[in-house]
Scaffold this active site. Sequence first.
Site, PDB file in Angstrom:
ATOM      1  N   ARG A 167      -5.595  -5.757   0.878  1.00  0.00           N
ATOM      2  CA  ARG A 167      -4.869  -4.524   0.218  1.00  0.00           C
ATOM      3  C   ARG A 167      -5.678  -3.416  -0.299  1.00  0.00           C
ATOM      4  O   ARG A 167      -5.726  -2.941  -1.008  1.00  0.00           O
ATOM      5  CB  ARG A 167      -4.192  -5.149  -0.766  1.00  0.00           C
ATOM      6  CG  ARG A 167      -3.276  -6.076  -0.797  1.00  0.00           C
ATOM      7  CD  ARG A 167      -2.135  -5.639   0.389  1.00  0.00           C
ATOM      8  NE  ARG A 167      -1.278  -6.856   0.569  1.00  0.00           N
ATOM      9  CZ  ARG A 167      -1.129  -7.564   1.527  1.00  0.00           C
ATOM     10  NH1 ARG A 167      -2.066  -7.328   2.566  1.00  0.00           N
ATOM     11  NH2 ARG A 167      -0.452  -8.745   1.858  1.00  0.00           N
ATOM     12  N   SER A 190       5.213  -5.915  -4.247  1.00  0.00           N
ATOM     13  CA  SER A 190       4.216  -6.571  -5.227  1.00  0.00           C
ATOM     14  C   SER A 190       3.450  -5.757  -6.381  1.00  0.00           C
ATOM     15  O   SER A 190       2.866  -4.723  -5.624  1.00  0.00           O
ATOM     16  CB  SER A 190       3.274  -7.390  -4.418  1.00  0.00           C
ATOM     17  OG  SER A 190       3.735  -8.213  -3.676  1.00  0.00           O
ATOM     18  N   GLU A 218      -1.768  -3.842  -7.449  1.00  0.00           N
ATOM     19  CA  GLU A 218      -1.588  -3.492  -6.237  1.00  0.00           C
ATOM     20  C   GLU A 218      -0.897  -2.044  -6.169  1.00  0.00           C
ATOM     21  O   GLU A 218      -0.941  -1.277  -5.271  1.00  0.00           O
ATOM     22  CB  GLU A 218      -0.959  -4.492  -5.321  1.00  0.00           C
ATOM     23  CG  GLU A 218      -0.591  -4.114  -4.122  1.00  0.00           C
ATOM     24  CD  GLU A 218      -0.125  -5.305  -3.131  1.00  0.00           C
ATOM     25  OE1 GLU A 218       0.439  -5.089  -2.213  1.00  0.00           O
ATOM     26  OE2 GLU A 218      -0.512  -6.543  -3.419  1.00  0.00           O
TER      27      GLU A 218
END
Length: 309
Positions: free
Chosen positions: A179, A228, A299
């Site tokens: 990520r 998320s 995130e």
Amino acid sequence: MANPFANLVARGRLLTDVPLAPRTTWRIGGAARWFLSPASPEEVTGLLARWPPEIPRLVLGGGSNLLVADAGWPGAVLDLTYGMQRIYTLNDPSGQEETVIVHADAGASTSALAHFARLHGLSGAEFLGGIPGTIGGALRMNAGAHGGEIRGILIEAELLDETGQHHCLAVERLGMGYRRCGAPDGWLFLAGRFRLRRGDPEAIRATMRGFNQRRRASQPLELPSAGSVFKNPPEGPRAWELIARAGMRGATCGDAQVAVKHGNFFVNRGQATADDMLTLIRRVQDAVERDSSIRLELEIKLAGHQERM
């Protein structure tokens, strides 16, 4: 003040005081002072080359993975979904080569690339079908799902630096990890080129259908969310497991809620504000840290907020 972008957007759109909540998947956030939708990569290049340095810039794709402050964005939003949605093959998809190279503009949606590949009998992009957002955002975050990641199919990406200079970087030079991407924060993705392999169209369709069924079964798709909220820790339990263990599944702040179905999805039950969501995020971080001695890392990205988390 006079519009500083009046002469910089010729064929695209130039708007002022544009609400951002309808343009984010969370349906949260105030307005942008300016909203620019360039019509081509050349127009983006010209904008960055003459961007007023005192005006903060926010690149907006599909509006996922983003929490915009209730006060909005004080500068200009650059929207790449207006004139940069091309997806095409660079070699003959009906030829004999085992792999086919596909070009996708930064403003094209991730699902559009997945379905383009399916229609041409190309495998490798199936995991993108259920990821919200655009190719530009997926490149910036090295988006992934179902065991696949963008870096696994990416060959190279086109970027503009903060002065509008063009760069073409191979995937090995982008420093992609879980990520994250090593490209400088101020650089903007223009496009990506992907290596896909020939496959059976029905098998590709079945794989995508299976991914979508798993997504519907495990994610709260009936309410606005941003995907998320936290990254999974490098080892040990996943973020949703830590949140459930800390007793925060279903927790609320105003109309912001930790989804019961998936603890790492925070949903807007109707009238949630950015302050509600940020307060809930902080509470979950604190609860998990008390319970597991792990500080979950965001995130999602914050836009227009003064505090750092």
